[in-house]
Design a protein around this motif. Structure first.
Motif, PDB file in Angstrom:
ATOM      1  N   ARG A 155      39.892  -1.303  33.678  1.00 27.93           N
ATOM      2  CA  ARG A 155      40.800  -1.725  32.614  1.00 27.93           C
ATOM      3  C   ARG A 155      40.437  -1.016  31.324  1.00 27.93           C
ATOM      4  O   ARG A 155      39.282  -0.979  30.924  1.00 27.93           O
ATOM      5  CB  ARG A 155      40.733  -3.249  32.427  1.00 27.93           C
ATOM      6  N   GLN A 156      41.457  -0.472  30.678  1.00 28.20           N
ATOM      7  CA  GLN A 156      41.232   0.256  29.439  1.00 28.20           C
ATOM      8  C   GLN A 156      40.579  -0.651  28.402  1.00 28.20           C
ATOM      9  O   GLN A 156      40.994  -1.784  28.193  1.00 28.20           O
ATOM     10  CB  GLN A 156      42.559   0.775  28.893  1.00 28.20           C
ATOM     11  N   GLN A 157      39.551  -0.106  27.752  1.00 25.66           N
ATOM     12  CA  GLN A 157      38.881  -0.891  26.723  1.00 25.66           C
ATOM     13  C   GLN A 157      38.983  -0.244  25.350  1.00 25.66           C
ATOM     14  O   GLN A 157      39.536  -0.813  24.431  1.00 25.66           O
ATOM     15  CB  GLN A 157      37.408  -1.102  27.086  1.00 25.66           C
ATOM     16  N   ALA A 158      38.448   0.963  25.208  1.00 25.92           N
ATOM     17  CA  ALA A 158      38.461   1.612  23.893  1.00 25.92           C
ATOM     18  C   ALA A 158      38.669   3.102  24.068  1.00 25.92           C
ATOM     19  O   ALA A 158      38.177   3.715  25.016  1.00 25.92           O
ATOM     20  CB  ALA A 158      37.153   1.351  23.142  1.00 25.92           C
ATOM     21  N   GLU A 159      39.437   3.675  23.153  1.00 23.28           N
ATOM     22  CA  GLU A 159      39.626   5.126  23.087  1.00 23.28           C
ATOM     23  C   GLU A 159      39.216   5.585  21.697  1.00 23.28           C
ATOM     24  O   GLU A 159      39.725   5.090  20.695  1.00 23.28           O
ATOM     25  CB  GLU A 159      41.085   5.498  23.353  1.00 23.28           C
ATOM     26  N   ILE A 160      38.270   6.518  21.637  1.00 26.97           N
ATOM     27  CA  ILE A 160      37.687   6.945  20.371  1.00 26.97           C
ATOM     28  C   ILE A 160      37.900   8.441  20.201  1.00 26.97           C
ATOM     29  O   ILE A 160      37.553   9.228  21.076  1.00 26.97           O
ATOM     30  CB  ILE A 160      36.176   6.636  20.328  1.00 26.97           C
ATOM     31  N   ASP A 161      38.515   8.815  19.088  1.00 24.80           N
ATOM     32  CA  ASP A 161      38.610  10.226  18.708  1.00 24.80           C
ATOM     33  C   ASP A 161      37.289  10.573  18.031  1.00 24.80           C
ATOM     34  O   ASP A 161      37.131  10.471  16.821  1.00 24.80           O
ATOM     35  CB  ASP A 161      39.794  10.417  17.753  1.00 24.80           C
ATOM     36  N   ALA A 162      36.290  10.978  18.834  1.00 23.96           N
ATOM     37  CA  ALA A 162      34.899  10.931  18.406  1.00 23.96           C
ATOM     38  C   ALA A 162      34.431  12.179  17.673  1.00 23.96           C
ATOM     39  O   ALA A 162      33.705  12.087  16.680  1.00 23.96           O
ATOM     40  CB  ALA A 162      34.002  10.674  19.622  1.00 23.96           C
ATOM     41  N   HIS A 163      34.804  13.359  18.148  1.00 25.54           N
ATOM     42  CA  HIS A 163      34.241  14.590  17.602  1.00 25.54           C
ATOM     43  C   HIS A 163      35.317  15.663  17.506  1.00 25.54           C
ATOM     44  O   HIS A 163      36.313  15.622  18.227  1.00 25.54           O
ATOM     45  CB  HIS A 163      33.098  15.107  18.482  1.00 25.54           C
TER      46      HIS A 163
END
Length: 1135
Positions: A441-449
């Protein structure tokens, strides 16, 4: 420039600003390029100081750096030109400043030049609304600010770091305090006359020592300014204090007691004794900028100082001894017991920390999968999708538009196995929660770098789970695992950061990081910079890992020349303790390694798996895994070291096992996964779950909580797998079911009424809609786009609401028929013909921002937000019949034509690069494979052609063969779609479904019969590649196993068409079926009566039927040569 040097520039900028050296401040901003002062830039623009504007900008970017920079300079010079049109300087500006842009857009330069001929440039239509100079500058400034904020070159340069006022003065004062405490004859009120030399108090004339002041220890709250002699024209520095007894040893132990610093034993002046080898990474300061977060910063400066000066040489080590293990070579997993067919290149592997046979896999095409290696079952699979493209930064959107290809760089489990994290080759980190029934299940999506995210790890720095990432932007970042909020940013590497290794020693939490320049650094969670800076052997790509008990540190790396180095570190000295021998002189690729049982090391090299005893530098043994390994295979042990996963050269995974591992797999085969496929067997004894020490990439162990019991994956420890004696044998009696019995008991799922699924008829304001000829989901999965035979598009969007808080597409909530405020329709050019007779085609851009479409006339490019036509091209004849975007360049489109040719068209320069000829009738299907570097086409002549992307030459062609019950040559529309693995091809014709390999060899096929006798109208893969959905001309829907083309579920039209509109048999049927891009069990149907239906299974039974047994002869036959058996489609497709 190092991180500390960069921070020094900021301190100087603050000092100059406080001292009112304004011009010098801005000059240093420009020359250093560290801080872009937006307020100063605005003042220059509003003042029309164009030369100064460009001079200031030159410190941060140049015209040719990127498209953002080019646009910034163009807007400035255009404004400068427009303001000069009334004066003689306009021609000079045109020639000197604007001519540079002519090579990029010659037409625009000509148009600007023509402005010279106008009496008033406002006569130009586009400049008719140009107002006075001030307002024009303000409007331009708004545009410039947006461009600057979007420009990656200005990333992290628009905000001045937050720190207290007069910070440079404070640091100088602290230095003076330190110098004063070292004075042999400290005076209570010293007279500081210079900063150019170290301070020293003169000896008293009578030889008496001055009494110490009563201020207390040095490190604490710094006293306020008192009666201190001023220094020149500047404000006085803070006063000096004399040291208290044992100040050097006590400056940490006597620190502010409210800070969470561990006590350190006092020692002689100049020495701070660490309690053991764990006492390192110390720092005597604690920042106050982040309240509510516990920092550890005063436990370990001693080791750090020693690590800074350590050299990578062999050293003797007299630290803690490692107890002898009773393991032998026989404990190494070397026997191949399983082979998994992944289908694409495996980039990362990780066994579940609790479920010993659950393996997480990430591939070079961006998908992830979870395997149960005991049963060879893939229990979860996700292809790469950006979950919310709207929240992504412009650099990420630009990167995805330029090249949609994306790879998994690293995937791994959290310490408790409830979460998995995935680091991708472009910007993004995604996390999923793992449910024991196998769901992700999708939890978090981070545009990290900016650029690739090269590594990911989990840690618990503040008693809550955090994610650590590193990337091409030279940064390390820490994020809250639940919310995705950024907690820390560590800056100091001067090259892309390759890997991170979090760990903890007693109360100290820290992170090791390595960069591709070979630098190793260490960080505490306090944003105060790196505590370590030394070189890794090989000076290139290096990874680090601790032994399972956390007492021994290892690293493995490969140099650019191919020399590999596996070493053990002496952490307290920052030097190499042991170097392991046995690598080939020039390794092919970067060598990967892993540790197990606090005793063994393993690395992939020379097409082998090589093993070492941690206490011996020579190779212990090797395993060739029965051949088939790449030069430098990736590998991963499970937690107990009983299984080892190794990648193969044919995009697979081999599972190696020792005796315990083999026993574990046999037990699971006979027990647990029989229960997952049917009623659970009664098992009297349950193997225990054994909690071990932390995994090497995890900084803190966490207790594991039991989850839902609906499909608990077996948690079996090999520690309890001793051979069973006779008294235990009756406890485990697996029921062995005969295959013929399975065939008899399996039953096709036949859904005939709407009570067994969830179906939604999409609302439409058109009282007489035309048939739906094309239908697709947007890439983000929250909208449906339909193209009717009347050339009109319709777009439905799911909105956030109380019933649908996430705004996801679902058959439970009706979407909104969306239309922009201007009320226009998105209508194709029809070339004055009858669009009902034309072949329609459609393609959506990867970021859902525009759609390309045709209905017999010109190809139109529409803006998806405004529905406006951006451009048209390719006027008939011949008309376009199919569209496909090039996988690596959104500007290149393959266009199938009505005259049987394929045109490779460059939208940006409006030019046909190549015209491909090979078909006899119109083109009806196109599909790109990036991994195979080919384009496959299909036509109404039932022919398949393979074209090389490099030179666009035809490599192979083949006509599809008629099924056994049909004679004569096939004709009619033929569609093609590549599987997620990019090597297997679904071919759809009204007479058959077929799976072909990359050489156009038919591996298996299915033709209409029995429960599904009508011709096929449309078919498509599910997003995870496990299923094929097929629509039939009698209204039925068939759900097939993608790998075998065995039918597992039939959906009758009465199940999804409302009774009020259900027509007579065969009058209404789906012309097109669309698969949801994220939810593999949701489809949409475009009907011959113009309706659109969304269909998905019920929550109680979330999948379409069950997989048929392998020998069910009543279902699809395999139309393939015997030699093709080894080339069957992957069990685990990849995107």
């Amino acid at each position: 420039m190092s991180s500390l040097s960069r921070e020094l520039v900021f301190l100087i900028l603050q000092f100059l600003d406080e001292e009112k050296f304004k011009e010098t401040v801005h000059k240093l901003e420009q020359e250093s390029g560290f801080y872009f002062n937006m307020k100063h830039f605005e003042d220059l623009v509003q003042g029309g100081e164009w030369d100064e504007v460009e001079k200031y900008l030159s410190g941060f970017t140049k015209v040719e750096d990127n498209r953002y920079s080019m646009k910034i300079f163009f807007e400035i010079r255009k404004q400068k030109y427009l303001e000069a049109l009334d004066r003689t300087k306009a021609v000079e500006i045109l020639v000197k400043d604007l001519k540079v842009f002519a090579s990029f857009n010659e037409e625009l330069f000509k148009e600007i030049t023509q402005l010279l001929t106008l009496e008033n440039f406002r006569q130009n239509e586009q400049l008719s609304k140009y107002g006075d100079t001030k307002s024009a500058r303000n409007i331009m400034l708004l545009e410039l600010k947006k461009l600057i904020e979007a420009n990656p070159l200005f990333r992290d340069k628009l905000n001045f770091p937050p720190f207290k006022a007069s910070r440079l003065r404070t640091l100088i004062n602290q230095s003076l305090n330190w110098q004063h405490q070292l004075c042999k004859n400290p005076r209570p009120n010293p007279d500081i006359k210079t900063l150019f030399t170290d301070h020293s108090c003169a000896a008293p004339t009578n030889g008496a020592r001055a009494p110490p002041p009563a201020n207390g220890p040095l490190v604490g709250s710094i006293p306020k300014s008192a009666g201190f002699p001023p220094m020149g024209a500047h404000a006085p520095f803070q006063p000096l204090v004399s040291p208290s007894p044992n100040a050097i040893a006590g400056w940490m132990t006597n620190a502010n007691p409210s800070l969470p610093h561990a006590a350190v034993a006092q020692g002689p002046p100049g020495l701070v004794q660490a309690p053991n080898t764990a006492a390192f990474l110390k720092h005597p300061r604690t920042p106050t900028s982040a309240p509510g977060i516990d920092y550890q910063s005063a436990d370990s400066e001693h080791l750090m100082k020693r690590m800074r000066v350590g050299q990578p040489d062999e050293v003797s080590f007299s630290g803690a001894s490692h107890p002898a293990n009773m393991y032998t070579q026989e404990d190494l997993p070397k026997q191949v017991v399983r082979t998994l067919n992944q289908g694409s290149n495996v980039m990362s592997l990780d066994f579940h920390p609790v479920q010993q046979t659950i393996l997480l896999v990430g591939t070079n095409v961006g998908d992830i999968a979870v395997w149960e290696v005991g049963s060879r079952e893939r229990i979860a699979h996700k292809t790469f999708k950006v979950w919310d493209i709207g929240s992504c930064t412009l650099p990420l959107q630009a990167a995805l538009m330029k090249d949609a290809a994306i790879s998994v760089n690293r995937c791994l489990w959290s310490p408790d196995g409830n979460i998995l994290g995935v680091a991708f080759s472009k910007h993004i980190v995604q996390t999923y929660t793992f449910v024991p029934n196998g769901d992700l299940r999708q939890q978090a999506e981070i545009d990290a770098h900016i650029g690739g995210v090269n590594d990911i790890a989990f840690s618990h720095p503040n008693k809550t789970l955090s994610i650590i990432t590193c990337g091409d932007d030279k940064l390390i970042k820490v994020w809250d695992a639940q919310t995705g909020q950024k907690q820390y940013t560590f800056e100091g590497h001067e090259a892309p950061v390759y890997s991170v290794c979090p760990h903890y020693k007693e109360s100290i939490q820290f992170i090791f990081s390595t960069a591709i320049d070979g630098k190793i650094k260490a960080w505490l969670y306090d944003c105060l910079g790196s505590r370590v800076d030394y070189d890794a052997p090989g000076h290139w790509c290096t990874t680090m890992a601790y032994s399972a008990d956390g007492t021994r540190l290892f690293s493995c790396g490969t140099s650019k020349e191919g020399d590999s180095h596996l070493v053990e570190w002496n952490e307290t000295e920052g030097a190499i303790k042991r170097t392991y021998n046995g690598f080939r002189k020039r390794s092919l690729g970067v060598v990967q390694f892993d540790t197990t049982r606090n005793r063994f090391l393993a690395a992939g090299d020379e097409f082998l798996v090589k093993f070492w005893d941690m206490d011996s530098t020579n190779i212990l043994t090797t395993a060739d895994c029965d051949g088939g390994l790449p030069a430098s295979p990736r590998l991963r042990f499970n937690r107990e070291g009983s299984l080892l996963a190794v990648t193969t050269s044919d995009n697979g995974i081999k599972i190696l096992a020792n005796t315990d591992g083999q026993r574990l797999l046999r037990m699971l085969e006979s027990r647990a996964f029989e229960g997952s496929r049917g009623p659970p067997q009664q098992i009297n004894s349950k193997p225990p779950i054994v909690a071990l020490g932390p995994v090497s990439n995890v900084s803190c162990p966490i207790a594991v909580n039991a989850e839902r019991p609906d499909r608990i994956l077996p948690a079996v420890s090999t520690s309890g797998l001793a051979p069973m004696d006779a008294s235990r044998t009756p406890d485990v009696k697996p029921r062995i079911t005969d295959e013929s019995e399975k065939v008899k008991t399996w039953k096709l799922a036949d859904i005939v009424d709407n009570g067994h699924l969830r179906a939604l008829h999409l609302s439409d304001t058109d009282t007489n809609p035309s048939k739906v000829v094309r239908l697709l989901y947007t890439n983000n999965g929250i909208a449906l786009l339909a193209l009717g035979s009347n050339a009109v598009h319709k777009l439905w969007k799911w909105q956030r609401s109380d019933r649908n808080p996430n705004g996801k597409s679902t058959a439970s909530v009706a979407p909104q028929l969306w239309q922009p405020a201007n009320g226009i329709l998105m209508t194709n050019d029809t070339n004055d013909g009858n669009p009902e007779e034309a072949t329609a085609c459609i393609a959506l851009s990867k970021n859902d921002s525009y759609v390309m479409s045709a209905s017999g006339g010109k190809v139109s490019l529409f803006n998806m937000m405004t529905f406006k036509v951006m451009t048209t091209f390719m006027a008939p004849p011949p008309a376009a019949t199919f569209l496909a975007f090039h996988p690596q360049d959104n500007n290149i489109i393959a266009i199938g034509m009505e005259d049987s040719t394929i045109q490779i068209y460059n939208v940006r320069i409006d030019d046909v690069k190549s015209k491909l000829k090979g078909h006899q009738k119109k083109i009806t299907g196109l599909a790109f494979s990036q991994s195979m570097n080919v384009l496959v086409s299909s036509g109404a002549d039932a022919q398949l052609c393979v074209w090389s992307i490099d030179g666009w030459e035809k490599k192979k062609s083949r006509y599809i063969q008629p099924p056994a019950n049909r004679s004569g040559t096939l004709v009619g529309d033929t569609r093609v779609q590549f599987h997620n693995d990019q090597t297997h091809l679904l071919v759809v014709h009204e007479s058959q479904l077929a799976i072909y390999d990359g050489n156009l060899e038919c591996l298996r096929s299915w033709s209409p019969r029995d429960a599904l006798p009508a011709p096929i109208s449309s078919a498509i893969y599910s997003c995870d590649g496990l299923l094929v959905y097929a629509a039939f001309c009698d209204g039925a829907i068939g759900v097939f196993e993608a790998e075998s083309l065995r039918l597992r579920c039939r959906i009758a039209p009465s199940a999804y068409i409302p009774p009020s509109i259900l027509p007579g048999p065969g009058r209404v049927y789906p012309l097109v079926v669309a698969a949801h891009p994220v939810e593999p069990n949701q489809i949409a149907l475009g009907m011959s009566d113009g309706k659109v239906h969304v269909v998905e299974p019920l929550d109680a039974d979330p999948k379409w039927g069950t997989a048929p047994p392998q020998d069910n002869g009543a279902h699809p036959a395999i139309s393939a040569a015997p030699s093709a058996a080894s080339n069957q489609a992957s069990d685990q497709p990849t995107r």
